[in-house]
Design a protein around this motif. Sequence first.
Motif, mmCIF file in Angstrom:
data_model
loop_
_atom_site.group_PDB
_atom_site.id
_atom_site.type_symbol
_atom_site.label_atom_id
_atom_site.label_comp_id
_atom_site.label_asym_id
_atom_site.label_seq_id
_atom_site.Cartn_x
_atom_site.Cartn_y
_atom_site.Cartn_z
ATOM 1 N N PRO A 127 -4.949 -43.106 6.003
ATOM 2 C CA PRO A 127 -6.654 -42.337 6.501
ATOM 3 C C PRO A 127 -6.425 -40.517 7.144
ATOM 4 O O PRO A 127 -6.998 -39.960 6.829
ATOM 5 N N PRO A 137 -14.272 -37.842 7.516
ATOM 6 C CA PRO A 137 -14.156 -38.788 8.354
ATOM 7 C C PRO A 137 -13.598 -40.151 7.258
ATOM 8 O O PRO A 137 -13.592 -39.873 6.513
ATOM 9 N N SER A 138 -12.104 -40.558 8.388
ATOM 10 C CA SER A 138 -11.965 -41.816 7.793
ATOM 11 C C SER A 138 -11.233 -42.677 8.823
ATOM 12 O O SER A 138 -11.031 -42.376 9.477
ATOM 13 N N GLY A 139 -11.263 -44.286 8.369
ATOM 14 C CA GLY A 139 -10.668 -44.849 9.249
ATOM 15 C C GLY A 139 -9.668 -46.264 8.580
ATOM 16 O O GLY A 139 -10.020 -46.105 7.179
ATOM 17 N N SER A 140 -9.755 -46.764 9.735
ATOM 18 C CA SER A 140 -8.192 -47.525 8.941
ATOM 19 C C SER A 140 -8.277 -48.775 10.037
ATOM 20 O O SER A 140 -8.254 -48.258 11.328
ATOM 21 N N HIS A 151 -8.299 -49.877 15.682
ATOM 22 C CA HIS A 151 -9.100 -49.967 14.469
ATOM 23 C C HIS A 151 -8.905 -47.780 15.196
ATOM 24 O O HIS A 151 -9.060 -47.282 16.340
ATOM 25 N N HIS A 153 -9.818 -43.410 13.306
ATOM 26 C CA HIS A 153 -11.072 -43.252 13.185
ATOM 27 C C HIS A 153 -10.279 -41.827 12.675
ATOM 28 O O HIS A 153 -10.745 -41.072 13.868
ATOM 29 N N ALA A 155 -11.449 -37.720 12.213
ATOM 30 C CA ALA A 155 -11.952 -36.302 11.947
ATOM 31 C C ALA A 155 -11.416 -35.174 11.441
ATOM 32 O O ALA A 155 -11.163 -34.893 12.341
#
Length: 177
Positions: A127, A137-140, A151, A153, A155
């Motif tokens: 991410p 943005p990305s998340g995992s 979790h 996130h 940015a």
Amino acid sequence: MSSKQKILVVQDHEHPASFVLPEWGEDYEVEVVASPLRALARLAKVPFAGVYVLSSHLSEAVRIGKLLQNERILEGMPDGVVLLDSDNTILWGNGRLSEWSGRETVVGMNFYAALGSPEILGPDFCPFNTALNTGRPSGSKLRSADNKYWHVHAAPVVEGDGPPQHLIVTVRDVTNE
């Protein structure tokens, strides 16, 4: 150790601090950083008598100043908030990640090491790289060895015309979910 007060100087490549402030070294211990985000990281670790920001960084410095003003709000959040560089090193944090990891500070540590090298469950298995490389943005989700689930996130922080070099990452404990 020097008994002089410390001044933090945020310089740019066109105007090095030695060119702009040559006489300050006699009265103050001057520490130079190359960006307002690096200044934020140093301010989190070291007390300074003042900060000198070259005019080319003034608009960015105003944003950093607002972040420092809101630091108490961020410290009160139930989620972790950290500023990472492109090597996943924590430059600043609101304290939650330190609390969760049982460390006095996580500043200067690799993000994943601070969480005990958790397993990345997806959906994005990189991410932070994704956020830096795409500018989006990305998340995992992550799972730590003690069976905690997180979790994340990420940015990207947009600075000028170049690609992002820093990330704002929020971390939420989702174990109960």
